[in-house]
Write an enzyme that holds these catalytic residues in place. Structure first.
Site, PDB file in Angstrom:
ATOM      1  N   HIS A 267       0.816  -1.209   0.000  1.00 52.59           N
ATOM      2  CA  HIS A 267       0.000   0.000   0.000  1.00 52.59           C
ATOM      3  C   HIS A 267       0.854   1.265   0.000  1.00 52.59           C
ATOM      4  CE1 HIS A 267      -3.188   2.722   1.840  1.00 52.59           C
ATOM      5  NE2 HIS A 267      -3.827   2.168   0.830  1.00 52.59           N
ATOM      6  N   LYS A 269       3.307   4.378  -1.217  1.00 51.78           N
ATOM      7  CA  LYS A 269       3.445   5.281  -2.361  1.00 51.78           C
ATOM      8  C   LYS A 269       4.788   5.981  -2.216  1.00 51.78           C
ATOM      9  CE  LYS A 269      -1.191   4.922  -1.699  1.00 51.78           C
ATOM     10  NZ  LYS A 269      -1.799   4.337  -0.484  1.00 51.78           N
ATOM     11  N   ASP A 274      16.705   9.940  -8.364  1.00 51.73           N
ATOM     12  CA  ASP A 274      18.157  10.008  -8.144  1.00 51.73           C
ATOM     13  C   ASP A 274      18.549   9.881  -6.676  1.00 51.73           C
ATOM     14  OD1 ASP A 274      18.533  10.330 -10.848  1.00 51.73           O
ATOM     15  OD2 ASP A 274      18.615  12.515 -10.752  1.00 51.73           O
ATOM     16  N   HIS A 446      -8.763  11.465   1.635  1.00 52.95           N
ATOM     17  CA  HIS A 446      -7.875  10.318   1.488  1.00 52.95           C
ATOM     18  C   HIS A 446      -6.527  10.571   2.160  1.00 52.95           C
ATOM     19  CE1 HIS A 446      -5.405   7.248  -0.760  1.00 52.95           C
ATOM     20  NE2 HIS A 446      -6.479   6.542  -0.480  1.00 52.95           N
ATOM     21  N   LYS A 448      -3.593  10.987   4.893  1.00 54.75           N
ATOM     22  CA  LYS A 448      -3.192  10.269   6.097  1.00 54.75           C
ATOM     23  C   LYS A 448      -2.251  11.198   6.858  1.00 54.75           C
ATOM     24  CE  LYS A 448      -3.629   7.086   2.562  1.00 54.75           C
ATOM     25  NZ  LYS A 448      -5.028   6.788   2.646  1.00 54.75           N
ATOM     26  N   ASP A 453       0.752  19.856  18.344  1.00 54.40           N
ATOM     27  CA  ASP A 453       1.468  20.841  19.167  1.00 54.40           C
ATOM     28  C   ASP A 453       2.436  21.740  18.397  1.00 54.40           C
ATOM     29  OD1 ASP A 453       0.114  19.725  21.258  1.00 54.40           O
ATOM     30  OD2 ASP A 453       1.835  18.665  22.109  1.00 54.40           O
TER      31      ASP A 453
END
Length: 527
Positions: A267, A269, A274, A446, A448, A453
């Protein structure tokens, strides 16, 4: 390359979707796979439920197996909520419950994946650490998040990096623009690890650059998840990419057999250029992520552009999946700072991390728990799903009861209605504890994100659900005192203006509705 204004116009207007011949073939092939699975399930059901003497013996034998499996589940270490779900399932279907658990837990493919990851850790372990660790300096300073840094570096072997800087990118359109600019700069290699790829404006634009770079001698490698791309790419797409000079792999290929190795999905991404620049976060390479098409209303997502030593760390995390039998020396040649130290200025401290279901350590969950429990003023969370165990619920509730401003944003428009109903089943308990829950009214969240603080932020690929926290290969980045933390906080508060705050009245349910949500919540760990 198109200028920024022209690109933004294309994103706004979208492109007509092409219906290629392979799509029909894809649907036929995938439908045949599903049919084979259903036939296998039907055959087992018929055999066990048959009234023949043989099946009666089998029925009794499987019932005994289920009893022993239930005793094993109760006695083993693990999440009590998940254990309860399994035991309840066995009580409902004593014949299949134990067998299902054995299929789910003891998987042949899991052993192969474990061997691959184990070999990779031996090969890659020394490469993650820079010549001089900054952790001793942070020890002397008494950094506020020192325990978390120690845990990720000392126990999980993901160092803290100083010579790194991060740019917070949200929504997906901002990521898309930055990605195309950075891809054009690639000189040595482009490595992509992605859960979902689908033809359209986004992928076609990326692929156009990848083709040109591959033709110019840049090493272009791609790995994508087979289940994530189950209905978006043809089965032989790796061969198509090979014609362009792109080295492609499929992660954990889906097979039409009753084996639950299919739960072990990639899952993550990660896009590395380089080894100097890397992107990670929630965006896949498909048009809904940049709002070129409206799939579930407005799509809100979050990515990070990481530069410097931390970008090399993300590169190594991705290489672990596709390295094969590569040696330490071969991998080390990809490091952009072999002849001279990294000159990227330090923007706070950056600590990339990875999580995978083959390890006993739940890195992603432990990380979130630490941030929540360490919060003094506020903790803000964005997640498409909110399906968590009792430990996470108690941490959120305890923080709110202690006076911490705990706010959570989830979607109003769901991508999976059943999962959304399960998410809503947690509202009442959280609201009673003082947690503020919001739904993003324009569409689908979508992102995450966890920020707290004004000092720490976590951006990655993990959702707050059992599948991401326990079953998937995931990754993310922890930011300490970086400018991107302020950007993430500001973006959260801006997004909040487009949300509706949930109240106890919104949680009012009929008896049937309450029963249905309790059932969904009971089986949440198995979703």
């Amino acid at each position: 390359m198109e200028n920024k204004q022209r690109l933004e116009d294309k994103i706004k207007n979208g492109l007509p979707r092409t219906k290629k011949a392979w799509r029909k073939a894809l649907v036929r092939k995938r439908a045949s796979v599903i049919l084979l699975l259903l036939l296998q399930i039907g055959a087992i059901l018929y055999f066990v439920r048959s009234t023949s003497g043989v099946s009666a013996i089998l029925h009794n034998a499987l019932t005994i197996v289920s009893i022993f499996v239930a005793l094993y589940i109760v006695g083993k270490d693990g999440d009590p909520t998940a254990k309860l779900s399994w035991v309840f399932l066995i009580l409902i279907v004593p014949v299949f419950g134990g067998l299902f658990y054995l299929f789910y837990t003891f998987q042949y493919g899991k052993k192969n994946l474990r061997r691959m990851v184990g070999r990779s850790e031996e090969t890659f372990g020394p490469l993650f650490f820079p010549d001089l660790s900054v952790l001793p300096m942070l020890e002397e300073e008494g950094h506020a998040y020192l325990p978390l840094m120690r845990y990720l570096e000392g126990h999980c072997h993901f160092p803290v990096y100083a010579h790194s800087e991060c740019t917070y990118l949200s929504p997906g359109e901002a990521f898309f623009t930055a990605l195309l600019i950075e891809l054009e700069k690639a000189e040595r290699y482009i490595h992509i690890e992605m859960f979902i790829i689908e033809e359209g404006l986004m992928w076609d634009s990326v692929l156009d650059i990848l083709k040109r770079k591959a033709a110019a001698g840049v090493d272009v490698q791609l790995i994508y998840d087979d289940v994530g791309c189950f209905l978006t790419l043809p089965r032989d797409y790796c061969n198509t990419l090979a014609q362009y000079g792109i080295k492609a792999q499929v992660f954990n290929p889906f097979r039409p057999i009753l084996a639950f190795t299919q739960n072990q999905r990639d899952h993550r991404k990660i896009i590395s250029i380089d080894g100097k620049v890397a992107f990670t976060g929630g965006c896949n390479l498909a048009d809904e992520y940049i709002n070129a098409i409206a799939k579930h209303g407005h799509w809100k997502d979050t990515m990070l552009c990481v530069r410097g030593e931390a970008a090399w760390c993300l590169t190594l995390i991705s290489l672990q999946i596709r390295s094969g039998d590569a040696t330490t020396n071969e991998i080390n040649k990809l490091c952009p700072w072999q002849d001279a130290p990294c000159a990227t200025p330090s923007d706070g401290y950056v600590q990339p991390y990875a999580d995978n279901p083959l390890l006993e350590e739940r890195v992603g969950e432990n990380l979130y728990l630490h941030v929540i429990q360490s919060a003094r003023s506020y903790v803000y969370i964005e997640s498409p799903y909110l399906i968590v165990d009792d430990t996470m619920l108690r941490a959120m509730s305890m923080a709110a009861k202690a006076g911490v401003d705990v706010r959570i944003i989830v979607p109003r428009i769901p991508d999976h209605p059943l999962v959304h109903q399960t998410t809503r089943s947690f509202y009442e308990q959280l609201l009673k504890a003082g947690v503020k829950v919001y739904e993003y009214t324009p569409g689908f969240i979508h992102a995450k994100l966890c920020v707290s603080d004004d000092k720490i932020a976590v951006v990655g690929s993990s959702n707050l659900d059992y599948r991401s926290l326990y079953q998937h290969f995931e990754c993310g980045v922890v930011l300490y005192n970086s400018a991107a933390v302020a950007d993430a906080t500001s973006d959260f508060l801006t997004t909040l203006e487009l949300c509706e705050r949930m109240t106890q009245k919104d949680c009012a349910r009929t008896l049937a509705g309450r029963l249905w949500q309790e059932i969904l919540r009971l089986f949440a760990p198995l979703m």
